[in-house]
Design an enzyme around this catalytic site. Structure first.
Site, PDB file in Angstrom:
ATOM      1  CD  GLU A  41       4.805   3.505 -10.144  1.00 36.84           C
ATOM      2  OE1 GLU A  41       5.048   4.700  -9.922  1.00 36.84           O
ATOM      3  OE2 GLU A  41       4.036   3.117 -11.043  1.00 36.84           O
ATOM      4  CG  ASP A  81      -3.129   3.248  -7.223  1.00 36.94           C
ATOM      5  OD1 ASP A  81      -2.365   2.582  -7.931  1.00 36.94           O
ATOM      6  OD2 ASP A  81      -3.463   4.420  -7.497  1.00 36.94           O
TER       7      ASP A  81
END
EC number: 3.2.1.4
Length: 515
Positions: A201, A36
């Site tokens: 997402e 991430d």
């Protein structure tokens, strides 16, 4: 305190390492599993914030307890700043330190994080620091925002040109609030935006040439890929523009986009480190160029990553935790401050890319510690078995946090090379390394007058930077000040501003400092 054994994934890396992986520079972090990525540019440094997949996966699901920070000035060698925030720093949370982002505003740094509350619902929190590397503190003692409780993950923050800050997040849906100027509160209600086709997402929002970009994780053949959309407004509607990258050895992917020193970069993650996979991911980066009409092209994943944008100067103190590749080593908090390279065993090494030794290095010095009998630092060029230009002995110091200076002579290190610090010795852990430095004659940097942003071109960005500096709204580094002093007067003032304007208007083709 030393651990009883190395991380399982890194043991696998030592025993099963293939040459094409070990000598490449993607993934950019090898000491732990990271995911991430969230880049942030601050002056001449790019900070990279990541989540952290633990080595031991619990309940066959994402096991993530804290967040990491790394930084670079050359896009090849990365400095490990360690753990800068964890879920335990939030009194209302019980776990799940998933994808986050840090932004700067008015000299403070705001971290937006997703967490599982003690009641089991997801929520978005915020933490604040005076430094990009923390420590971060929760100013609220409660969540900042929540919408569904089940989809409140993956926050991203964007500050528009008018100063309005927007916070986006969401899995399955795309949520948004307008943040107040304090960056830790908002007015109004959480909005559910119309999401672009393919959105799942991981939103990442930014603006370029008056066009808003939304890069996100989409769906493709049973797993995630990276897609993007554009809009004329930060709240949409968004027009889907298609996929730009797939996934590799990981069910998920997650984007972060940054423009740094005139170059554009896409950060993402894979499962490429040995032992990796969907729950043990690793952050990577690629350089790309927009098409003439502003589109993001398809970006292939590579092992080599982007080109180095400046050489490393070995004649200044360099933290040992700054490297392009760390084979077999780990990092830990150093008792003298910052981080240190640790868990060093025979045959491990550090690779530092693009080191400019100038006309020659004459000696090497380092700061090291050892609770055992120590070992040696072999100084090699261009590979772990490359030319040996020096060997520095490290003796036992009695404890892992008791550091001492070590030094040795160096011969044959001239010009630009990849530097390998190879560690040799007996069985077990050898020593810790805090920092190192060469002595000798460095290459004198060449100043390109007018190229304030270091992009190797003189353009409107440089004009904007000198204007911001003169207005007092931005600072310039020492290197940037030298480039901005186009009249060679020793100061940057209105005359330099006028000369740069004349150059861009083609009224002059050379600056007074160049004559």
């Amino acid at each position: 305190m030393k651990k009883a054994k190395k991380l399982l994934g890194l043991l696998t890396a030592v025993s099963l390492c293939i040459p094409t992986l070990c000598y490449a520079d993607n993934p950019i972090v090898q000491t732990v599993y990271t995911a991430d990525p969230a880049p942030m540019v601050l002056g001449d440094t790019l900070y990279l914030y990541t989540s952290h997949d633990e080595d031991v996966t619990e309940n066959n699901f994402y096991t993530m307890k804290n967040w990491k920070c790394y930084s670079t000035t050359d896009m090849q060698n990365w400095t490990d700043h360690g753990t800068v925030l964890g879920y335990t720093d939030f009194s209302w949370a019980k776990g799940d330190a998933w994808a986050w982002q840090v932004v700067e505003r008015n000299g403070k740094f705001y971290a937006y994080v997703p967490l599982t509350q003690k009641n089991g619902a997801y929520a978005i929190g915020v933490a604040v620091s005076d430094s990009p590397t923390g420590p971060f503190v929760d100013p609220l003692g409660k969540p900042l925002a929540t919408k569904s409780g089940s989809q409140d993950i993956d926050p991203t923050c964007f500050i528009d040109d008018d100063g309005q800050a927007y916070l986006y997040w969401g899995n399955g849906n795309l949520y948004m609030v307008k943040l107040n100027p304090d960056m830790i509160s908002y007015s109004g209600t959480v909005q559910t935006l119309t999401k672009p086709d393919g959105y799942i997402e991981g939103p990442w929002v930014y603006k370029l040439n008056n066009l808003y970009y939304l890069v996100y994780a989409g769906w493709n053949n049973g797993g995630e890929n990276l897609q993007y959309a554009t809009s004329n407004s930060p709240t949409g509607p968004w027009t889907a523009r298609g996929a730009i990258m797939g996934a590799r050895n990981s069910f998920t992917n997650h984007p972060g986009v940054a423009r740094f020193k005139g170059n554009d970069y896409l950060f993402y993650h894979t499962g490429d480190l040995p032992g990796g996979g969907s729950y043990k991911r690793s952050v990577c980066v690629e350089q790309f160029k927009y098409t003439s009409d502003g589109r993001i092209p398809n970006i292939p994943m590579t092992k080599s990553g982007p080109a180095q944008i400046k050489y490393l100067n070995p004649f200044v103190k360099t933290e040992a935790e700054t490297f392009a590749w760390g084979q077999g080593v780990e990092t830990e908090v150093c008792g003298e401050g910052g981080m240190a390279v640790s868990f060093i065993e025979n045959g491990d090494y550090l690779k530092i890319n693009g080191v400019d030794f100038g006309t020659g290095a004459t000696s090497f010095e380092a700061r090291a510690s050892s609770a055992t009998s120590g070992g040696n630092i072999e100084i090699r060029l261009d590979s772990p078995t490359g030319t040996l230009v020096g060997t520095c002995a490290v003796k036992g110091t009695g404890a892992w946090q008791t550091y001492t200076d070590v030094s040795c002579s160096v011969s044959g290190a001239t010009g630009v090379h990849d530097l390998y610090l190879k560690f040799t010795g007996g069985d077990g852990y050898l020593f810790n390394l805090n920092y190192w430095k060469f002595n000798g004659t460095p290459t004198q940097p060449t100043v390109k007058y007018g190229d304030i942003d270091g992009s190797d071109s003189i353009d409107a960005i440089d004009f904007a930077k000198i204007k911001q500096y003169l207005l007092g709204t931005a600072n310039l580094t020492d290197e940037q000040l030298k480039a901005a002093d186009v009249d060679g007067s020793g100061t940057v003032d209105a005359i330099d501003f006028a000369l740069l304007k004349q150059y861009l208007l083609r009224m002059i083709d050379k600056f007074p400092a160049e004559v």
